[in-house]
Design a protein around this motif. Structure first.
Motif, mmCIF file in Angstrom:
data_model
loop_
_atom_site.group_PDB
_atom_site.id
_atom_site.type_symbol
_atom_site.label_atom_id
_atom_site.label_comp_id
_atom_site.label_asym_id
_atom_site.label_seq_id
_atom_site.Cartn_x
_atom_site.Cartn_y
_atom_site.Cartn_z
ATOM 1 N N GLU A 196 -6.245 4.840 -6.332
ATOM 2 C CA GLU A 196 -7.260 5.732 -5.828
ATOM 3 C C GLU A 196 -7.180 6.062 -4.283
ATOM 4 N N SER B 86 -12.495 1.857 1.561
ATOM 5 C CA SER B 86 -13.225 2.546 -0.271
ATOM 6 C C SER B 86 -13.817 2.516 -1.240
ATOM 7 N N SER B 87 -14.498 3.228 -1.544
ATOM 8 C CA SER B 87 -15.821 3.186 -2.065
ATOM 9 C C SER B 87 -15.741 4.383 -3.635
ATOM 10 N N THR C 55 -8.169 6.437 -0.892
ATOM 11 C CA THR C 55 -9.075 5.736 -0.194
ATOM 12 C C THR C 55 -9.325 6.220 2.078
ATOM 13 N N HIS D 99 0.767 -1.041 0.102
ATOM 14 C CA HIS D 99 0.317 0.277 0.315
ATOM 15 C C HIS D 99 0.719 1.150 0.351
ATOM 16 N N THR E 77 -9.010 -0.468 5.047
ATOM 17 C CA THR E 77 -8.931 0.681 4.295
ATOM 18 C C THR E 77 -10.162 0.605 4.070
#
Length: 425
Positions: A159, A182-183, A161, A130, A180
């Motif tokens: 992306e 994320s969406s 996050t 990451h 993490t």
């Protein structure tokens, strides 16, 4: 076709100038005549200290927050600052660009407000693959020695996050990674304001980001910023037990939604609109987290991050001259960008009514070398005062300032500045 593009750009630019003519004049077309340094409570040379560390990892810090350790009675027993610093920002900045190299990880730092001692916070259990590039940071107070919840906006390679950690007073230099978040709703997360251990407000600064493919980026996000298009928004996010999130829109139509803060009593939320140099205030329902727009205050600069102190005064920090900031970001030779921090103190209803009729003509902030009243008219509901100014020669690219109401101390970081500035009365 090209003529149509130029026509659209001209219309957007004219709209922006109409909406923010004062800011365009003082923050883009001319360089504000700021002093080398000014601190409201005394001489900078004797009252302020620039904290640095030998490895130069306490550099290019974007956000920071107070981490309070509360006793059994709920009072503050100790106070620390957690700062997110990214020495690689000139190679990886998903807001301003460029997007060249996301590999070198950024750092979290812990500052003891008693003796200014610094320690780096290790990310325990954080996945090796990451990236880590922090922007907004928020942490819950530690209650009688219990661990705190730490949320960090992370502008990673693929992306953006939100990283979820826990951090404990017993091991304050270890942040234990939990998950993490994320969406698809997290388009361009920037700043955070916690509502409880499992929920927070998050600003999304752009709808069109620099992650778009060329030639859409950098053109479209730059147009969105320069034209002050109201495409940013504020959301309220709840973290579910399985790590998914529930996303609710809280405020729409905000140009470059940036810093966000909640007042000590929880009933007011403030949100930065950077492109327009404004702070929007909302009435907040503490039970539902719903917001109702109340008013807007104009700032003498492009405001970045904001925070409420314990007295309910909003501390606003920003960039007085945008071309200088972009020059520093682009590594231009000898470039420097100025700094400016102000306080916004709410006026009583009596003062509000007495001054409303002549608010636009009222002079204020008269102690500062360059008064905010030279740029923006007085607010009817808030008293503005300059806390710190610099032409960039002493401290530049200011983006976040914290004020400890107990001691009056200021803590300031700059987007492309080396170190952390501490000023004490």
């Amino acid at each position: 076709m090209l003529s149509r593009v130029f026509t659209v750009l001209a219309v957007l630019l004219a709209t922006f100038i109409y909406r923010s003519g004062r800011l365009v004049k003082h923050g883009i077309l001319t360089l504000p005549p700021l002093p080398p340094s000014y601190y409201v409570n005394g001489d900078v040379q004797t009252h302020c200290t620039l904290l640095q560390e030998p490895a130069h990892t306490l550099n290019y810090c974007e956000d920071m927050t107070f981490w309070d350790h509360l006793g059994a009675d709920g009072t503050v027993a100790a106070r620390f600052v957690i700062a997110g610093c990214d020495p690689n920002r000139k190679a990886w900045n998903t807001v301003m660009g460029p997007l060249r190299n996301p590999e070198p990880r950024a750092h979290l730092w812990l500052l003891d407000t008693v003796d200014n001692s610094l320690q780096r916070i290790e990310l325990d259990g954080y996945p090796e693959e990451h990236n880590f590039h922090p922007l907004g940071i928020e942490v819950t107070p530690s209650q009688d020695g219990a661990p705190s919840i730490l949320y960090v906006v992370n502008h990673a390679r693929e992306e953006t996050t939100i990283e979820h950690f826990t951090i404990s007073p017993d091991t304050p230099t270890q942040a234990l990674w939990q998950r993490t978040l994320s969406s698809p709703w997290l388009v361009s997360p920037n700043a955070l304001a916690i509502t409880n251990e499992t929920s927070f407000y998050v600003s999304n600064d752009h709808l069109m980001t620099r992650r778009l493919p060329f030639p859409l980026a950098p053109a479209l996000p730059m147009i969105e910023s320069i034209a002050g298009l109201p495409l940013g928004w504020l959301a309220h996010v709840t973290v579910n037990p399985d790590g998914t999130i529930t996303h609710e829109l809280a405020a729409l139509g905000v140009a470059f939604a940036n810093g966000v803060a909640i007042s000590p009593d929880g009933t007011t939320l403030a949100l930065s609109s950077t492109s327009l140099g404004q702070v929007h205030f909302y009435d907040r329902n503490t039970a539902t987290n719903a917001l109702k727009y109340r008013e807007t205050v104009s700032l003498p600069f492009f405001n970045d991050n904001i925070m409420f102190d314990e007295e309910g005064t909003l501390i606003v920090t920003g960039h007085p001259h945008f071309p200088s900031l972009t020059a520093v970001a682009a590594n231009k030779t000898d470039a420097r960008a100025p700094s400016w921090t102000v306080s916004l103190t709410p006026l009583s209803n009596k003062m509000h009514l007495a001054k409303s009729a002549h608010a636009a003509d009222r002079k204020y902030d008269l102690r500062a070398p360059f008064s905010a009243s030279a740029v923006v008219p007085a607010s009817e509901g808030w008293e503005m005062e300059t806390l710190f100014q610099s032409d960039g020669s002493v401290f530049g690219t200011s983006c976040t300032t914290l004020r400890d109401s107990r001691t009056g101390s200021l803590y300031m970081v700059g987007l492309y500045e080396e170190g952390l500035m501490v000023c004490r009365p």
